[in-house]
Design a protein around this motif. Structure first.
Motif, PDB file in Angstrom:
ATOM      1  N   VAL A  51      70.942  33.457 -55.016  1.00  0.00           N
ATOM      2  CA  VAL A  51      71.734  32.620 -54.117  1.00  0.00           C
ATOM      3  C   VAL A  51      73.193  32.665 -54.546  1.00  0.00           C
ATOM      4  O   VAL A  51      73.505  32.522 -55.742  1.00  0.00           O
ATOM      5  CB  VAL A  51      71.217  31.168 -54.117  1.00  0.00           C
ATOM      6  CG1 VAL A  51      72.098  30.286 -53.241  1.00  0.00           C
ATOM      7  CG2 VAL A  51      69.775  31.119 -53.632  1.00  0.00           C
ATOM      8  N   THR A  52      74.073  32.882 -53.588  1.00  0.00           N
ATOM      9  CA  THR A  52      75.516  32.796 -53.810  1.00  0.00           C
ATOM     10  C   THR A  52      76.110  31.880 -52.753  1.00  0.00           C
ATOM     11  O   THR A  52      75.542  31.719 -51.670  1.00  0.00           O
ATOM     12  CB  THR A  52      76.187  34.176 -53.730  1.00  0.00           C
ATOM     13  OG1 THR A  52      75.911  34.763 -52.447  1.00  0.00           O
ATOM     14  CG2 THR A  52      75.682  35.095 -54.826  1.00  0.00           C
TER      15      THR A  52
ATOM     16  N   VAL B 101      69.267  36.222 -51.022  1.00  0.00           N
ATOM     17  CA  VAL B 101      68.776  37.597 -51.011  1.00  0.00           C
ATOM     18  C   VAL B 101      67.421  37.595 -51.698  1.00  0.00           C
ATOM     19  O   VAL B 101      67.304  37.208 -52.868  1.00  0.00           O
ATOM     20  CB  VAL B 101      69.751  38.555 -51.723  1.00  0.00           C
ATOM     21  CG1 VAL B 101      69.178  39.971 -51.731  1.00  0.00           C
ATOM     22  CG2 VAL B 101      71.112  38.538 -51.047  1.00  0.00           C
TER      23      VAL B 101
ATOM     24  N   ARG C 130      74.208  32.040 -49.257  1.00  0.00           N
ATOM     25  CA  ARG C 130      73.521  33.282 -48.891  1.00  0.00           C
ATOM     26  C   ARG C 130      72.362  33.504 -49.847  1.00  0.00           C
ATOM     27  O   ARG C 130      72.515  33.345 -51.060  1.00  0.00           O
ATOM     28  CB  ARG C 130      74.486  34.468 -48.955  1.00  0.00           C
ATOM     29  CG  ARG C 130      75.642  34.374 -47.967  1.00  0.00           C
ATOM     30  CD  ARG C 130      76.634  35.520 -48.157  1.00  0.00           C
ATOM     31  NE  ARG C 130      77.736  35.431 -47.221  1.00  0.00           N
ATOM     32  CZ  ARG C 130      78.826  34.716 -47.422  1.00  0.00           C
ATOM     33  NH1 ARG C 130      78.938  34.006 -48.541  1.00  0.00           N
ATOM     34  NH2 ARG C 130      79.779  34.679 -46.516  1.00  0.00           N
TER      35      ARG C 130
ATOM     36  N   PHE D 183      66.637  28.758 -45.294  1.00  0.00           N
ATOM     37  CA  PHE D 183      67.213  29.847 -44.508  1.00  0.00           C
ATOM     38  C   PHE D 183      66.141  30.382 -43.569  1.00  0.00           C
ATOM     39  O   PHE D 183      64.945  30.136 -43.760  1.00  0.00           O
ATOM     40  CB  PHE D 183      67.755  30.967 -45.411  1.00  0.00           C
ATOM     41  CG  PHE D 183      66.741  31.552 -46.359  1.00  0.00           C
ATOM     42  CD1 PHE D 183      65.997  32.678 -46.025  1.00  0.00           C
ATOM     43  CD2 PHE D 183      66.535  30.974 -47.612  1.00  0.00           C
ATOM     44  CE1 PHE D 183      65.074  33.212 -46.902  1.00  0.00           C
ATOM     45  CE2 PHE D 183      65.601  31.503 -48.496  1.00  0.00           C
ATOM     46  CZ  PHE D 183      64.870  32.627 -48.131  1.00  0.00           C
TER      47      PHE D 183
ATOM     48  N   ASP E 150      80.030  30.351 -51.041  1.00  0.00           N
ATOM     49  CA  ASP E 150      81.481  30.420 -50.959  1.00  0.00           C
ATOM     50  C   ASP E 150      82.090  29.321 -51.831  1.00  0.00           C
ATOM     51  O   ASP E 150      81.612  28.193 -51.858  1.00  0.00           O
ATOM     52  CB  ASP E 150      81.946  30.244 -49.515  1.00  0.00           C
ATOM     53  CG  ASP E 150      81.515  31.402 -48.628  1.00  0.00           C
ATOM     54  OD1 ASP E 150      81.206  32.474 -49.181  1.00  0.00           O
ATOM     55  OD2 ASP E 150      81.484  31.230 -47.395  1.00  0.00           O
TER      56      ASP E 150
ATOM     57  N   SER F 239      68.112  39.600 -46.557  1.00  0.00           N
ATOM     58  CA  SER F 239      69.299  38.763 -46.722  1.00  0.00           C
ATOM     59  C   SER F 239      69.387  37.775 -45.566  1.00  0.00           C
ATOM     60  O   SER F 239      69.084  38.121 -44.416  1.00  0.00           O
ATOM     61  CB  SER F 239      70.562  39.622 -46.779  1.00  0.00           C
ATOM     62  OG  SER F 239      70.509  40.513 -47.874  1.00  0.00           O
ATOM     63  N   ALA F 240      69.807  36.577 -45.877  1.00  0.00           N
ATOM     64  CA  ALA F 240      69.924  35.539 -44.850  1.00  0.00           C
ATOM     65  C   ALA F 240      70.940  34.505 -45.311  1.00  0.00           C
ATOM     66  O   ALA F 240      71.274  34.425 -46.498  1.00  0.00           O
ATOM     67  CB  ALA F 240      68.573  34.872 -44.579  1.00  0.00           C
ATOM     68  N   VAL F 241      71.436  33.751 -44.368  1.00  0.00           N
ATOM     69  CA  VAL F 241      72.339  32.642 -44.681  1.00  0.00           C
ATOM     70  C   VAL F 241      71.571  31.338 -44.457  1.00  0.00           C
ATOM     71  O   VAL F 241      70.669  31.272 -43.615  1.00  0.00           O
ATOM     72  CB  VAL F 241      73.603  32.680 -43.809  1.00  0.00           C
ATOM     73  CG1 VAL F 241      74.424  33.905 -44.116  1.00  0.00           C
ATOM     74  CG2 VAL F 241      73.256  32.649 -42.328  1.00  0.00           C
TER      75      VAL F 241
END
Length: 394
Positions: free
Chosen positions: A241-242, A291, A289, A223, A244, A78-80
């Protein structure tokens, strides 16, 4: 009559002042002894009370606990990161001029080569016509001299000069034609045009920004991952990918590029994935984000992350164990044990060693505990243990 010897000494008699001094001194000694006795008695009472209090067992600390259980884990990284357009450019002008018309509206989808801005080019077009007329004349002169050369009326040098003159005039006309075309600023590729501050009648200098043009579908996400996780990343892996602001939306993509150099400060490497964005919900510059699913499913002993205490001397948890007290009764006491942790996900952390399946791991309240502290379990306000937590509002 016998004489009385008046010179014989008489025994000394105690005086009244000396007798009076003994009484106050005796009374003072009695008072001091009484005060000392009172102080000794008070201190003895206090010490006895402290000794009696030390023998009273400590009350049980209220904690929350849950048994350690095995769970299936899908290894992932996981990474931003940030969204980036596959194609993106600030549209500018190569030449200066006054804006005559705008051929777009901000936020509009424009095709490739669509006219965005037309600068005033009247004088440039007139100059082009003049150069084209000069070139046409040079063509006629060259044709006539070639005919005269056939009858030996002119020399070959004259024809060569006419040919070079024609090429020069054609090049001058072509250069002017290119200048005229630069006054018409077109979209280099299809995409969405951004907000502009340019208006008709405004003079633009070379290099002035007109608007931003970007292609949103597909879109990139960049990322970074640490050096230790690079072996879990490979070209073609699936990425979820998600972002906000886009709740309940997950976008699928694939890793397309891994950078060839690590950051020397953070020891991280940049990874780029291409994400399908048909509705163009993802916009360049957005925080997102990523994953990356990697490897086969694993089984780990799982506890909430709130139960783990990280110390300079090691990582520990408290386990609520049943022991016997002085009266032979079963009581719960806290036992601190060192552990080795594995990957994390959501509210959970994997335990690699130090805890067995079924151990009652204390999940909150451990800050007031030490080895052997009596505990009482009350799970009315137990911490969450969700693999994919969502914001909680109360």
């Amino acid at each position: 009559m016998a004489d009385v010897n008046t010179d014989s000494p008489l025994p000394p008699q105690p005086t009244a002042p000396k007798r009076r001094l003994w009484r106050p001194m005796l009374l003072m000694m009695v008072v001091v002894l009484v005060i000392v006795a009172i102080i000794v008695g008070v201190k003895f009472t206090q010490i006895s009370a402290l000794i009696a209090q030390a023998k009273v067992p400590l009350p049980a600390a209220v904690v929350t606990a849950m048994p350690a259980q095995f769970s299936d884990w899908q290894p992932s990284v996981s990474a931003v990161g940030s969204m980036k357009a596959v194609r993106g450019v600030d549209v500018t002008t190569e030449v200066g001029g006054i804006v005559r018309t705008l051929g777009f509206k901000p936020g509009q989808q424009v095709p490739a080569q669509a006219l965005l801005v037309q600068l005033n080019a009247d004088s440039d077009i007139a100059q082009l016509h003049s150069l084209e007329a000069t070139a046409d004349l040079a063509v006629i002169v060259l044709k006539r001299d070639k005919a005269q050369l056939a009858v030996n009326a002119v020399s070959q040098a004259q024809v060569d000069t006419d040919s070079a003159d024609l090429k020069a005039k054609l090049a001058a006309a072509e250069q002017q034609r290119a200048l005229v075309e630069k006054k018409a600023i077109r979209a280099p590729f299809a995409g969405r045009i951004g907000i502009t501050s340019v208006n008709p009648g405004q003079y633009l200098n070379p290099g002035d920004k007109i608007a931003t043009l970007q292609t949103f579908d597909p879109i990139y996400i960049d990322f970074t991952v640490p050096q230790a996780q690079l072996e879990s990343i490979s070209i073609g892996q699936a990425v979820s990918v998600t972002a906000d602001g886009l709740s309940n939306q997950t976008f699928a993509g694939k890793i397309t590029t891994v950078d060839t150099q690590f950051d020397s400060t953070t020891r991280n490497v940049t990874v780029e994935a291409t994400v399908e964005n048909p509705k163009q919900s993802l916009v360049p510059g957005m925080f997102a984000r990523a994953v990356v699913q990697s490897g086969a499913t694993q089984r780990y002993l799982t506890v909430p992350q709130t139960s783990v205490t990280y110390n300079p001397y090691g990582t520990t948890v408290f386990i609520a164990a049943t022991t016997k007290n002085d009266k032979g009764e079963d009581v719960l006491t806290a036992a601190q044990t060192f552990i080795k942790t594995g990957p994390t996900r959501g509210d959970q952390v994997a335990i690699l060693s130090g805890v067995k399946e079924g151990d009652q791991v204390i999940t909150s309240g451990q800050m007031k505990l030490k080895n052997g502290s009596p505990v009482k379990i009350d799970n009315h306000a137990a911490p969450l243990n969700d693999a994919a937590p969502t914001p909680q509002e109360h």
